[in-house]
Every structure is written in C-alpha cells, then in structure tokens.
Design a protein around this motif. Structure first.
Motif, PDB file in Angstrom:
ATOM      1  N   PHE A 106       0.835  -1.202   0.000  1.00 36.68           N
ATOM      2  CA  PHE A 106       0.000   0.000   0.000  1.00 36.68           C
ATOM      3  C   PHE A 106       0.871   1.254   0.000  1.00 36.68           C
ATOM      4  O   PHE A 106       0.658   2.168  -0.802  1.00 36.68           O
ATOM      5  CB  PHE A 106      -0.953   0.030   1.199  1.00 36.68           C
ATOM      6  N   THR A 107       1.855   1.301   0.893  1.00 40.34           N
ATOM      7  CA  THR A 107       2.665   2.512   1.010  1.00 40.34           C
ATOM      8  C   THR A 107       3.489   2.782  -0.249  1.00 40.34           C
ATOM      9  O   THR A 107       3.786   3.933  -0.554  1.00 40.34           O
ATOM     10  CB  THR A 107       3.590   2.475   2.239  1.00 40.34           C
ATOM     11  N   THR A 108       3.854   1.740  -0.988  1.00 39.42           N
ATOM     12  CA  THR A 108       4.644   1.935  -2.207  1.00 39.42           C
ATOM     13  C   THR A 108       3.792   2.016  -3.469  1.00 39.42           C
ATOM     14  O   THR A 108       4.323   2.258  -4.546  1.00 39.42           O
ATOM     15  CB  THR A 108       5.688   0.811  -2.372  1.00 39.42           C
ATOM     16  N   SER A 109       2.489   1.832  -3.337  1.00 42.73           N
ATOM     17  CA  SER A 109       1.628   1.909  -4.527  1.00 42.73           C
ATOM     18  C   SER A 109       1.538   3.351  -5.011  1.00 42.73           C
ATOM     19  O   SER A 109       1.732   4.306  -4.260  1.00 42.73           O
ATOM     20  CB  SER A 109       0.241   1.351  -4.235  1.00 42.73           C
ATOM     21  N   LEU A 110       1.259   3.494  -6.292  1.00 43.63           N
ATOM     22  CA  LEU A 110       1.168   4.822  -6.899  1.00 43.63           C
ATOM     23  C   LEU A 110      -0.092   5.550  -6.454  1.00 43.63           C
ATOM     24  O   LEU A 110      -1.147   4.953  -6.282  1.00 43.63           O
ATOM     25  CB  LEU A 110       1.147   4.694  -8.421  1.00 43.63           C
ATOM     26  N   GLU A 111       0.042   6.860  -6.306  1.00 44.51           N
ATOM     27  CA  GLU A 111      -1.104   7.727  -6.090  1.00 44.51           C
ATOM     28  C   GLU A 111      -1.582   8.133  -7.481  1.00 44.51           C
ATOM     29  O   GLU A 111      -0.784   8.601  -8.293  1.00 44.51           O
ATOM     30  CB  GLU A 111      -0.655   8.946  -5.297  1.00 44.51           C
ATOM     31  N   VAL A 112      -2.859   7.913  -7.763  1.00 45.75           N
ATOM     32  CA  VAL A 112      -3.373   8.188  -9.102  1.00 45.75           C
ATOM     33  C   VAL A 112      -4.510   9.201  -9.028  1.00 45.75           C
ATOM     34  O   VAL A 112      -5.188   9.318  -8.005  1.00 45.75           O
ATOM     35  CB  VAL A 112      -3.866   6.891  -9.807  1.00 45.75           C
ATOM     36  N   PRO A 113      -4.736   9.929 -10.110  1.00 48.84           N
ATOM     37  CA  PRO A 113      -5.846  10.887 -10.128  1.00 48.84           C
ATOM     38  C   PRO A 113      -7.194  10.164 -10.032  1.00 48.84           C
ATOM     39  O   PRO A 113      -7.395   9.124 -10.657  1.00 48.84           O
ATOM     40  CB  PRO A 113      -5.717  11.580 -11.480  1.00 48.84           C
ATOM     41  N   PHE A 114      -8.088  10.722  -9.252  1.00 47.49           N
ATOM     42  CA  PHE A 114      -9.480  10.280  -9.213  1.00 47.49           C
ATOM     43  C   PHE A 114     -10.222  11.248 -10.123  1.00 47.49           C
ATOM     44  O   PHE A 114     -10.330  12.435  -9.820  1.00 47.49           O
ATOM     45  CB  PHE A 114     -10.014  10.320  -7.782  1.00 47.49           C
ATOM     46  N   VAL A 115     -10.674  10.748 -11.256  1.00 48.84           N
ATOM     47  CA  VAL A 115     -11.231  11.601 -12.305  1.00 48.84           C
ATOM     48  C   VAL A 115     -12.757  11.497 -12.327  1.00 48.84           C
ATOM     49  O   VAL A 115     -13.313  10.397 -12.316  1.00 48.84           O
ATOM     50  CB  VAL A 115     -10.640  11.213 -13.679  1.00 48.84           C
ATOM     51  N   VAL A 116     -13.401  12.648 -12.361  1.00 41.63           N
ATOM     52  CA  VAL A 116     -14.864  12.737 -12.462  1.00 41.63           C
ATOM     53  C   VAL A 116     -15.183  13.720 -13.580  1.00 41.63           C
ATOM     54  O   VAL A 116     -14.691  14.850 -13.564  1.00 41.63           O
ATOM     55  CB  VAL A 116     -15.493  13.195 -11.129  1.00 41.63           C
ATOM     56  N   SER A 119     -12.257  15.575 -15.212  1.00 42.51           N
ATOM     57  CA  SER A 119     -11.388  16.437 -14.410  1.00 42.51           C
ATOM     58  C   SER A 119     -10.914  15.704 -13.164  1.00 42.51           C
ATOM     59  O   SER A 119     -11.647  14.882 -12.604  1.00 42.51           O
ATOM     60  CB  SER A 119     -12.128  17.699 -13.970  1.00 42.51           C
ATOM     61  N   GLU A 120      -9.716  16.034 -12.723  1.00 47.76           N
ATOM     62  CA  GLU A 120      -9.187  15.427 -11.502  1.00 47.76           C
ATOM     63  C   GLU A 120      -9.951  15.958 -10.300  1.00 47.76           C
ATOM     64  O   GLU A 120      -9.951  17.150 -10.026  1.00 47.76           O
ATOM     65  CB  GLU A 120      -7.696  15.740 -11.353  1.00 47.76           C
ATOM     66  N   ALA A 121     -10.601  15.061  -9.574  1.00 47.35           N
ATOM     67  CA  ALA A 121     -11.394  15.430  -8.405  1.00 47.35           C
ATOM     68  C   ALA A 121     -10.700  15.037  -7.102  1.00 47.35           C
ATOM     69  O   ALA A 121     -11.190  15.355  -6.023  1.00 47.35           O
ATOM     70  CB  ALA A 121     -12.764  14.770  -8.470  1.00 47.35           C
ATOM     71  N   GLY A 122      -9.575  14.331  -7.208  1.00 42.68           N
ATOM     72  CA  GLY A 122      -8.857  13.924  -6.016  1.00 42.68           C
ATOM     73  C   GLY A 122      -7.671  13.063  -6.369  1.00 42.68           C
ATOM     74  O   GLY A 122      -7.362  12.844  -7.539  1.00 42.68           O
ATOM     75  N   LEU A 123      -6.994  12.581  -5.325  1.00 44.62           N
ATOM     76  CA  LEU A 123      -5.863  11.674  -5.491  1.00 44.62           C
ATOM     77  C   LEU A 123      -6.161  10.402  -4.714  1.00 44.62           C
ATOM     78  O   LEU A 123      -6.543  10.449  -3.542  1.00 44.62           O
ATOM     79  CB  LEU A 123      -4.572  12.313  -4.988  1.00 44.62           C
ATOM     80  N   LEU A 124      -5.979   9.265  -5.375  1.00 47.75           N
ATOM     81  CA  LEU A 124      -6.360   7.964  -4.831  1.00 47.75           C
ATOM     82  C   LEU A 124      -5.153   7.053  -4.724  1.00 47.75           C
ATOM     83  O   LEU A 124      -4.328   6.984  -5.628  1.00 47.75           O
ATOM     84  CB  LEU A 124      -7.397   7.315  -5.757  1.00 47.75           C
ATOM     85  N   LYS A 125      -5.085   6.355  -3.602  1.00 50.07           N
ATOM     86  CA  LYS A 125      -4.066   5.338  -3.403  1.00 50.07           C
ATOM     87  C   LYS A 125      -4.787   4.077  -2.960  1.00 50.07           C
ATOM     88  O   LYS A 125      -5.619   4.124  -2.054  1.00 50.07           O
ATOM     89  CB  LYS A 125      -3.077   5.798  -2.334  1.00 50.07           C
ATOM     90  N   SER A 126      -4.488   2.949  -3.601  1.00 49.89           N
ATOM     91  CA  SER A 126      -5.177   1.692  -3.276  1.00 49.89           C
ATOM     92  C   SER A 126      -4.214   0.519  -3.349  1.00 49.89           C
ATOM     93  O   SER A 126      -3.305   0.497  -4.181  1.00 49.89           O
ATOM     94  CB  SER A 126      -6.313   1.424  -4.264  1.00 49.89           C
ATOM     95  N   TYR A 127      -4.476  -0.437  -2.489  1.00 45.72           N
ATOM     96  CA  TYR A 127      -3.839  -1.748  -2.603  1.00 45.72           C
ATOM     97  C   TYR A 127      -4.760  -2.748  -1.905  1.00 45.72           C
ATOM     98  O   TYR A 127      -5.157  -2.526  -0.754  1.00 45.72           O
ATOM     99  CB  TYR A 127      -2.446  -1.811  -1.971  1.00 45.72           C
TER     100      TYR A 127
END
Length: 176
Positions: A106-116, A119-127
């Motif tokens: 999780f800590t090394t996973s990429l932060e990706v744009p949350f797009v709505v 447009s970018e509505a946030g930053l998402l990190k998931s594992y």
C-alpha cells in the motif's frame, strides 16, 4: 469564527453547513416510508445519538481495522483537502502507518488521479482491500462540497471499481 470543517470558509449557523435541504428531503413521508423509519423525524444533529456515541469519543478505533483488511473487507478512507478537524494529512499518515500484511504494498503503490467528468477530483491510493482518497476542493462534508465526486466515489467503491479510477494500466506500464 474559525471554520474547523473547511479552512476556506467562515462558519455560518450552529453546524457551519446548511443541512435544511437534506432535512426537508429526509423528513418527507415518502422518503421515511422508503427507508422504513416510520414516524422518526430526522435531525442534522441529534443529542440522543451524540450521547450514545460518547463511549467511542477519543478511542483509538484504528486498532480494529487491520483485522478487517486481513479478512478481505474493503475499506475506503476519504478526506476533503480543506478539512481541518479531520485533515487529510493526519488521516493519510495513520493509514500509511497502520500495520497489516499489505502495508508495504500500500505505502509503495502509486497515487493516481481520481477523475470525475474528465477532471481530476482527487488523489487515490489503493492496494488490495484498502483505498485512501483525498478529495480536492472539499472540506469535512465532501458530499456537500463536491456532490458529483462524492457520488462517483461511492458508486465506484460499492461496485468495486474505485481502484480502477486512475490512468489505464497500459499508461502506467509505459511510464515505468
């Protein structure tokens, strides 16, 4: 007065947000019937609920979360970037520090744009079962500040597609 729920705004009213439309909607007979709550009247801030939840006040409930993750229970933590009282940075830090079997990934996973809506509505990190989303241009009440983003977040999370919100996998491979 300082607005603890959104550092950009001035606090107006007792709760700093206007809940009148929500109260009107939730107190309609047809809505109460659909929800199966009978004649219970909805209020934005209930003294009865507050008193019942005092036993959880200032308790560290994070200690139970790793067991949920280990059982494969999907967990979404989200925060508005302008919330002071439950700030995104503090939430991000405890999520990243939490001990569980997927912590390293999780800590090394990429932060990706949350797009709505393009447009970018946030930053998402998931594992695995864990997702953390910082919602742009929102305070404590993300659904009131960013209703489209909040609805899209909820729809994707309940459908199990939130982690797919970022760039296409082909693009990530090409960037590596």
């Amino acid at each position: 007065m300082l607005q603890y729920y959104d550092i950009r705004k001035k606090c107006e009213g007792s709760l700093c947000y206007d809940f009148s439309n929500m109260e009107k909607l939730l107190n309609q007979k047809s809505v109460r019937d659909s929800l199966g709550v009978g004649k219970i009247h909805f209020v934005s801030c209930s003294t009865e609920v507050y008193l019942a939840m005092l036993v959880d006040w200032m308790r560290n409930l994070e200690v139970g979360i790793p067991a949920l993750l280990e059982d494969g229970i999907n967990l979404l933590i989200y925060a508005g970037e302008y919330d002071l009282i439950c700030n995104w940075l503090g939430n991000s830090r405890w999520v990243h520090a939490m001990e569980w079997s997927g912590k390293r990934e999780f800590t090394t996973s990429l932060e990706v744009p949350f797009v709505v809506d393009g447009s970018e509505a946030g930053l998402l990190k998931s594992y695995g079962p864990l997702s953390f989303l910082k919602v742009h241009d929102a305070g404590h009440m993300v659904p009131m500040d960013q209703p489209k983003a909040a609805l899209e977040m909820l729809k994707k999370w309940t459908n199990g597609t939130l982690a797919e919100s970022g760039p296409h996998k082909e693009k990530l491979v090409a960037e590596m």
